[in-house]
Design a protein around this motif. Structure first.
Motif, mmCIF file in Angstrom:
data_model
loop_
_atom_site.group_PDB
_atom_site.id
_atom_site.type_symbol
_atom_site.label_atom_id
_atom_site.label_comp_id
_atom_site.label_asym_id
_atom_site.label_seq_id
_atom_site.Cartn_x
_atom_site.Cartn_y
_atom_site.Cartn_z
ATOM 1 N N ILE B 71 2.935 20.947 4.838
ATOM 2 C CA ILE B 71 3.373 20.516 3.346
ATOM 3 C C ILE B 71 2.687 19.377 2.919
ATOM 4 O O ILE B 71 2.256 19.328 1.947
ATOM 5 C CB ILE B 71 4.647 20.336 3.649
ATOM 6 C CG1 ILE B 71 5.614 21.524 3.896
ATOM 7 C CG2 ILE B 71 5.441 19.997 2.019
ATOM 8 C CD1 ILE B 71 7.112 21.648 4.168
ATOM 9 N N MET B 72 2.695 18.332 3.784
ATOM 10 C CA MET B 72 2.168 17.201 3.329
ATOM 11 C C MET B 72 0.587 17.231 2.955
ATOM 12 O O MET B 72 0.277 16.316 1.930
ATOM 13 C CB MET B 72 2.291 16.060 4.612
ATOM 14 C CG MET B 72 3.817 15.671 4.783
ATOM 15 S SD MET B 72 4.060 14.940 6.239
ATOM 16 C CE MET B 72 3.332 13.412 6.232
ATOM 17 N N GLY B 73 -0.066 17.959 3.871
ATOM 18 C CA GLY B 73 -1.502 18.194 3.496
ATOM 19 C C GLY B 73 -1.593 18.953 1.989
ATOM 20 O O GLY B 73 -2.504 18.602 1.279
ATOM 21 N N ARG B 74 -0.847 19.811 1.771
ATOM 22 C CA ARG B 74 -0.904 20.704 0.699
ATOM 23 C C ARG B 74 -0.468 19.562 -0.604
ATOM 24 O O ARG B 74 -0.972 19.637 -1.729
ATOM 25 C CB ARG B 74 0.000 21.972 0.659
ATOM 26 C CG ARG B 74 -0.949 22.947 1.032
ATOM 27 C CD ARG B 74 -1.440 23.055 2.420
ATOM 28 N NE ARG B 74 -2.908 22.608 3.019
ATOM 29 C CZ ARG B 74 -3.019 22.021 3.681
ATOM 30 N NH1 ARG B 74 -2.209 21.414 4.724
ATOM 31 N NH2 ARG B 74 -4.268 21.346 3.937
ATOM 32 N N TYR B 75 0.650 18.974 -0.295
ATOM 33 C CA TYR B 75 1.092 18.012 -1.191
ATOM 34 C C TYR B 75 -0.117 16.841 -1.648
ATOM 35 O O TYR B 75 -0.211 16.570 -2.812
ATOM 36 C CB TYR B 75 2.258 17.129 -0.678
ATOM 37 C CG TYR B 75 2.801 15.975 -1.476
ATOM 38 C CD1 TYR B 75 2.350 14.922 -1.059
ATOM 39 C CD2 TYR B 75 3.519 16.344 -2.702
ATOM 40 C CE1 TYR B 75 2.910 13.648 -1.898
ATOM 41 C CE2 TYR B 75 3.869 14.855 -3.465
ATOM 42 C CZ TYR B 75 3.523 13.868 -3.100
ATOM 43 O OH TYR B 75 3.897 12.733 -3.793
ATOM 44 N N ALA B 76 -0.695 16.492 -0.699
ATOM 45 C CA ALA B 76 -1.778 15.283 -0.896
ATOM 46 C C ALA B 76 -2.950 16.147 -1.949
ATOM 47 O O ALA B 76 -3.274 15.452 -2.756
ATOM 48 C CB ALA B 76 -2.398 14.885 0.231
ATOM 49 N N LEU B 77 -3.273 17.226 -1.573
ATOM 50 C CA LEU B 77 -4.336 18.008 -2.193
ATOM 51 C C LEU B 77 -4.008 18.221 -3.784
ATOM 52 O O LEU B 77 -4.549 18.091 -4.617
ATOM 53 C CB LEU B 77 -4.672 19.131 -1.530
ATOM 54 C CG LEU B 77 -5.766 20.006 -2.369
ATOM 55 C CD1 LEU B 77 -6.977 19.477 -2.345
ATOM 56 C CD2 LEU B 77 -5.914 21.531 -1.508
ATOM 57 N N MET B 78 -2.559 18.693 -3.829
ATOM 58 C CA MET B 78 -2.111 19.002 -5.278
ATOM 59 C C MET B 78 -2.083 17.646 -6.049
ATOM 60 O O MET B 78 -2.267 17.607 -7.158
ATOM 61 C CB MET B 78 -0.941 19.526 -5.159
ATOM 62 C CG MET B 78 -0.821 20.992 -4.776
ATOM 63 S SD MET B 78 -1.594 22.144 -5.897
ATOM 64 C CE MET B 78 -0.593 21.934 -7.566
ATOM 65 N N LYS B 79 -1.597 16.598 -5.374
ATOM 66 C CA LYS B 79 -1.705 15.217 -6.020
ATOM 67 C C LYS B 79 -2.730 14.803 -6.457
ATOM 68 O O LYS B 79 -2.855 14.183 -7.645
ATOM 69 C CB LYS B 79 -0.934 14.304 -5.089
ATOM 70 C CG LYS B 79 -0.377 13.040 -5.736
ATOM 71 C CD LYS B 79 0.365 11.920 -4.687
ATOM 72 C CE LYS B 79 0.745 10.937 -5.441
ATOM 73 N NZ LYS B 79 1.180 9.808 -4.522
ATOM 74 N N GLU B 80 -3.779 14.998 -5.483
ATOM 75 C CA GLU B 80 -5.065 14.580 -5.951
ATOM 76 C C GLU B 80 -5.706 15.429 -7.355
ATOM 77 O O GLU B 80 -6.408 14.746 -8.169
ATOM 78 C CB GLU B 80 -6.051 15.114 -4.845
ATOM 79 C CG GLU B 80 -7.493 14.497 -4.719
ATOM 80 C CD GLU B 80 -8.198 14.832 -3.509
ATOM 81 O OE1 GLU B 80 -9.403 15.166 -3.698
ATOM 82 O OE2 GLU B 80 -7.789 14.867 -2.215
ATOM 83 N N LEU B 81 -5.234 16.751 -7.291
ATOM 84 C CA LEU B 81 -5.635 17.473 -8.595
ATOM 85 C C LEU B 81 -4.517 17.315 -9.596
ATOM 86 O O LEU B 81 -4.921 17.967 -10.779
ATOM 87 C CB LEU B 81 -5.557 18.973 -8.276
ATOM 88 C CG LEU B 81 -6.821 19.359 -7.095
ATOM 89 C CD1 LEU B 81 -6.589 20.854 -6.522
ATOM 90 C CD2 LEU B 81 -8.185 18.926 -7.576
#
Lengths: 153, 149
Positions: B71-81
């Motif tokens: 979850i945290m890894g995907r959250y970080a990617l989404m936040k970046e985008l």
């Protein structure tokens, strides 16, 4: 002398050696859960055990052996009083500072995919957690789970 | 492969509508399966560029802290985008694991109507069970007192 809560007689015991491959994480959970079934646990208690075992075994693979070859040693002892003693050991790199490693969210993983919550989850889902380690020699995790309820029918 | 093994096979279903990417995780989420699914999810995110990622956890049978990392890894990617991440219908166990990490303060958690109804009826059943146990204990104690001569 005060008797330890977990010092009861061993009524059954099993030992398992598994290669430290992530594909074996499910097997480790299933094997420990199947053996603990003799103590008539509730479904939620067995789910706790599976989660804790999953964390410990993952630690061996990811941190102990750093995804290289190795063996995970699992010993489950069933004690009087419906207690499971679960030992999970590796002969990997060991932990320099166990107290630091046990802090929530602490991780040595640089890739950002590990949450650093393994020990916290183990502590949360078991009744006692002991971690011993020596750098260059390996790590041993001992968890106790007391099954208190009746199993679901 | 028997039905039980098929059910435990990790993976996910995906649905992309109206700039929302919905990922429904299935089976057991552990280190092994998280490694397998995270790249596939990231590829979809980078390709579709959703404004919102919904991680549906209603079909998960088991999750350890590797799920948190997922979850945290995907959250970080989404936040970046510049996008938002939502966790949908986590089970009580998953909620507990998330709360150990304080993740519910970072990633939004939502529940479908059916889940809310199930939680309410579960809470109601637990209250009845607790009240019944208290009544039985009180009655048992009353009988014991009555029997002392």
């Amino acid at each position: 002398m005060k008797r330890s809560r977990f010092g009861g007689k061993v009524i059954n015991k099993m030992q398992l050696k598994l290669p430290a491959l992530s594909a074996n994480e499910g097997m480790a959970r299933a094997a420990v859960a199947a053996f603990c079934a003799q103590l008539d646990p509730m479904a939620v208690e067995i789910a706790d055990v599976k989660c804790a075992v999953s964390e410990a075994v993952t630690n061996c693979i990811v941190h102990g052996y750093r995804d290289k070859e190795g063996i995970i040693y699992i010993t489950v002892s069933l004690l009087e009083g419906r207690i499971a003693k679960i030992e999970i050991k590796d002969r990997g790199c060991g932990i320099e500072d166990v107290s630091e490693a046990r802090q929530p969210l602490f991780t040595t993983d640089a890739a950002g995919e590990r949450s650093g919550m393994g020990f916290t989850v183990m502590e949360s889902f078991t009744d006692c957690l002991k971690v011993t380690s020596r750098v260059g020699k390996g790590t041993s995790i001992v968890m106790y789970k007391v099954f208190g309820g009746r199993s679901d029918t | 492969m028997c039905a039980a093994a098929r059910d435990r096979k990790p993976g996910f279903d995906s649905e992309f509508t109206g700039e929302i990417l919905k990922i429904k995780l299935r089976g057991e989420i552990d280190h092994h399966s998280a490694v397998a699914v995270r790249t596939a999810i990231d590829d979809m995110i980078k390709q579709k560029r959703p404004i919102k990622l919904v991680i549906d956890m209603s079909a998960i049978e088991l999750m350890d802290s590797s799920g948190l990392g997922l979850i945290m890894g995907r959250y970080a990617l989404m936040k970046e985008l510049g996008g938002q991440t939502v966790v949908l219908d986590p089970s009580p166990r998953v909620e507990k694991i998330m709360s150990l990490a304080g993740l519910e303060r970072i990633v939004r958690v939502e529940y479908t109507k059916q889940t809310v109804e199930n939680k309410e009826s579960r809470g109601h059943a637990e209250r009845i069970a607790s009240a019944t146990m208290s009544t039985n204990t009180a009655q048992s104690n009353h009988k014991k007192k009555g029997s002392i001569k």
